[in-house]
Write a protein that holds these residues in place. Structure first.
Motif, PDB file in Angstrom:
ATOM      1  N   GLU A 251       7.679   3.733  -1.259  1.00 33.01           N
ATOM      2  CA  GLU A 251       6.637   2.825  -0.771  1.00 33.01           C
ATOM      3  C   GLU A 251       6.077   3.301   0.564  1.00 33.01           C
ATOM      4  N   HIS A 252       6.959   3.815   1.416  1.00 34.57           N
ATOM      5  CA  HIS A 252       6.516   4.304   2.720  1.00 34.57           C
ATOM      6  C   HIS A 252       5.569   5.493   2.563  1.00 34.57           C
ATOM      7  N   LYS A 253       5.907   6.410   1.692  1.00 32.55           N
ATOM      8  CA  LYS A 253       5.055   7.582   1.469  1.00 32.55           C
ATOM      9  C   LYS A 253       3.711   7.168   0.868  1.00 32.55           C
ATOM     10  N   LEU A 254       3.721   6.158   0.035  1.00 33.76           N
ATOM     11  CA  LEU A 254       2.474   5.637  -0.528  1.00 33.76           C
ATOM     12  C   LEU A 254       1.640   4.941   0.550  1.00 33.76           C
ATOM     13  N   ALA A 255       2.317   4.167   1.402  1.00 32.04           N
ATOM     14  CA  ALA A 255       1.612   3.438   2.463  1.00 32.04           C
ATOM     15  C   ALA A 255       0.950   4.395   3.451  1.00 32.04           C
ATOM     16  N   LEU A 256       1.598   5.525   3.725  1.00 32.43           N
ATOM     17  CA  LEU A 256       1.019   6.516   4.633  1.00 32.43           C
ATOM     18  C   LEU A 256      -0.299   7.060   4.098  1.00 32.43           C
ATOM     19  N   ARG A 257      -0.491   6.958   2.796  1.00 28.19           N
ATOM     20  CA  ARG A 257      -1.722   7.440   2.157  1.00 28.19           C
ATOM     21  C   ARG A 257      -2.646   6.289   1.774  1.00 28.19           C
ATOM     22  N   ASN A 258      -2.362   5.122   2.368  1.00 24.34           N
ATOM     23  CA  ASN A 258      -3.184   3.925   2.143  1.00 24.34           C
ATOM     24  C   ASN A 258      -3.285   3.549   0.671  1.00 24.34           C
TER      25      ASN A 258
END
Length: 295
Positions: free
Chosen positions: A186-193
């Protein structure tokens, strides 16, 4: 002979909220008691003293904005109790109606100092961070302050250390490992908006990414007996979500033998849109996928 009546605890000594804080209401009671004394023309304070006026103005702001979940109330309450402790040491006893506190010229600076003392406990190195920065959510911050005082006597570093220790311990069990892996994804996805939806329901992948039409399933271990259930979940996600892409993400420390077993599912083409990767490669996978979608 007159009957002797034992005095009630509330009629002797000082109120308990003078000595310790049990909840935000103790801070409110303490400050409102002081406030009532400050507003008396014949009280122990100079009604027109600028420091007294500043203190009353601060209490007025608490009355307006609320005492509960107010970090300034918490730290100002700490300072007031420190002054009362000094009065007790100096005089043996005190009466706020007679014995005045000495108010500082800058009450906001006092609040900052109290917060700084809390964040600098527990070691020689200074933790250059405020409670508000660590816990921007007011309700979470109020809860944290209560726990810091109750469990660690105001020592923020000790509190944070205990949280990390408990998290480390919790990650030793299966469900926590899975949740940790989901949070990393989820964090890696959030970093890419990229917005996500968590399913945690039978028949769908753990994470759904609408923008990429991507379903993400995570595994921190693998047994061949789980293959049928896994394929069913991936197939159902394809059917229900009309997924363009499916990704099975494993931990980086999953053994090579087990990882290769999972890769065999991808190579057999049982699920045509499936990619099996380790979590360390998930960021690169997302970048490549996002690029292909943008093109």
């Amino acid at each position: 002979m007159p009957r002797f009546q034992k005095p009630k605890a509330s009629t002797i000594g000082t109120p308990i909220f003078h000595r310790k804080r049990r909840s935000w209401e103790d801070d409110k009671d303490l400050m409102m008691e002081l406030y009532s004394i400050l507003t008396k023309l014949d009280g122990p304070y100079d009604y027109f003293d600028k420091n007294v006026i500043q203190f009353k103005t601060k209490i007025d702001s608490f009355i307006k904005d609320g005492f509960q979940e107010n970090v300034e109330v918490f730290f100002l309450g700490m300072w007031i109790r420190e002054q009362l402790t000094e009065l007790t040491i100096k005089k043996g006893n005190y009466n706020l109606q007679v014995d005045p506190l000495i108010f500082p010229t800058d009450i906001n600076e006092i609040i900052r100092r109290e917060e700084s003392k809390t964040t600098q406990k527990g070691g020689s190195k200074i933790l250059n961070v405020s409670i508000s920065d660590l816990f921007p959510n007011p309700k979470l911050r109020a809860f944290a302050l209560e726990r810091i005082q109750m469990l660690h006597r105001g020592d923020l570093i000790a509190y944070l250390s205990s949280l990390v220790a408990r998290e480390k311990e919790s990650l030793m069990n299966y469900s926590a490992n899975i949740m940790d892996l989901i949070h990393i994804c989820e964090h890696k996805l959030a970093l890419r908006n990229l917005k996500t939806k968590n399913n945690f329901s039978v028949g769908e992948t753990d994470i759904w990414v609408p923008e990429l039409s991507l379903g993400v399933e995570v595994r921190d271990t693998w047994e061949e007996s789980e293959e049928i259930a896994l394929i069913q979940t991936l197939s159902d996600t394809n059917f229900r979500k009309r997924a363009n892409h499916l990704c099975l993400v494993t931990t980086d420390d999953l053994s090579d033998a087990k990882f290769l077993k999972l890769r065999e599912i991808e190579k057999r083409g049982v699920i045509e849109n499936l990619s099996v990767i380790r979590v360390g490669d998930f960021a690169n996978y997302l970048d490549a996928l996002k690029q292909s979608v943008d093109d």
